[in-house]
Design an enzyme around this catalytic site. Structure first.
Site, mmCIF file in Angstrom:
data_model
loop_
_atom_site.group_PDB
_atom_site.id
_atom_site.type_symbol
_atom_site.label_atom_id
_atom_site.label_comp_id
_atom_site.label_asym_id
_atom_site.label_seq_id
_atom_site.Cartn_x
_atom_site.Cartn_y
_atom_site.Cartn_z
ATOM 1 C CE LYS A 13 -4.405 -1.743 1.620
ATOM 2 N NZ LYS A 13 -5.469 -1.720 2.644
ATOM 3 N NE ARG A 37 -7.906 -8.297 0.678
ATOM 4 C CZ ARG A 37 -7.584 -7.525 -0.359
ATOM 5 N NH1 ARG A 37 -6.621 -6.614 -0.229
ATOM 6 N NH2 ARG A 37 -8.218 -7.638 -1.506
#
Length: 257
Positions: free
Chosen positions: A204, A238
């Site tokens: 991210k 995740r």
């Protein structure tokens, strides 16, 4: 949890999967490398992502779920969607978990649908929509506000009969980079909800912008922050890169003894 994006525009190009053979190969590789859950999504939720119809999303994910379920019938499949109609169709096709990045905000029927389906639900914290969430980062008290909003929704879900809830603080969703790190440092704060915590940090912007690199270069940074998340109470990671995450978990377990 391994990420399988059946999209042409997800933020990390390496996660995009389209042809049936590519889907089976990618799923098989992730399972072999240690994935316990495969998370299948057909709607990109990166900031500024294009909105697509329910039909378009369904047309992307249902064939993929059916292909994977047929090839690996014992694998746990999660549908990454904020739409109840997509969730219902996906569970019918073989998915067994609903992962909703909107936490029920974008579809008023989601909670009742999950309750009727009788499947586990991943409740993520987000404000607004993928299109405008970057403008909604003002909190009175970051941790308390997020925890309070999650707690309210957990009560709603439980009142409907949803028995299995996993919470996700929503790294990158209506949070600044600084707020993301504050949440990561204090992930244990959310243990007061007495539910498993999912951490979705993989590649991210809080990693690649901090390091001034691109998403495809952010594996090392992802591993570093995954270890921090584990040490601060995360139960599920995740990730785009299953092998490295599985090794991180194994080393964390050795460290913990």
């Amino acid at each position: 949890m391994g990420i399988l994006n059946i999209t042409p525009d997800s933020f990390y190009q390496g996660s995009r999967t389209n042809s049936p053979q590519e889907i089976v190969d990618r799923a098989g590789k992730m399972l072999e490398e240690g994935a316990f859950i495969l998370d299948i999504g057909g709607y990109s939720t990166r900031p500024g992502a294009e909105d697509i119809s329910v039909t378009a999303e369904t047309d992307r994910v249902l064939p993929a779920i059916e292909i994977i379920h047929n090839a690996f019938p014992t694998a746990y499949l999660s549908i990454d969607t904020f739409r109840s109609e997509v969730a219902q169709s996906a569970v019918g096709a073989g998915a067994s978990i609903v992962n909703d990045v909107s936490g029920g905000n974008l579809d008023s029927e989601m909670f009742s649908t999950v309750a009727a389906l009788g499947v586990p639900y991943i409740l993520m914290h987000m404000r607004g929509t993928p299109e405008n969430m970057k403008t909604l980062t003002a909190y009175d008290h970051l941790l308390n506000d997020i925890c309070s909003e999650l707690s309210t929704k957990c009560a709603q879900l439980k009142s409907l009969g949803v028995a299995d809830i996993i919470i996700d603080p929503g790294f990158g969703f209506a949070k600044t980079i600084e707020q993301n790190y504050d949440i990561l440092r204090n992930l244990g704060y959310f243990k007061r909800l007495k539910l498993p915590i999912l951490a979705g940090l993989s590649r991210k912007s809080m990693i690649y912008k901090t390091l001034d690199i691109k998403a495809h270069e952010a594996l090392n940074g992802t591993t570093a922050l995954n270890m921090a998340a584990l040490m601060n109470g995360a139960s599920i990671m995740r990730v785009h890169d299953v092998k490295e995450a599985a090794e991180t978990i194994k080393l964390y377990q050795a460290y913990k003894g």
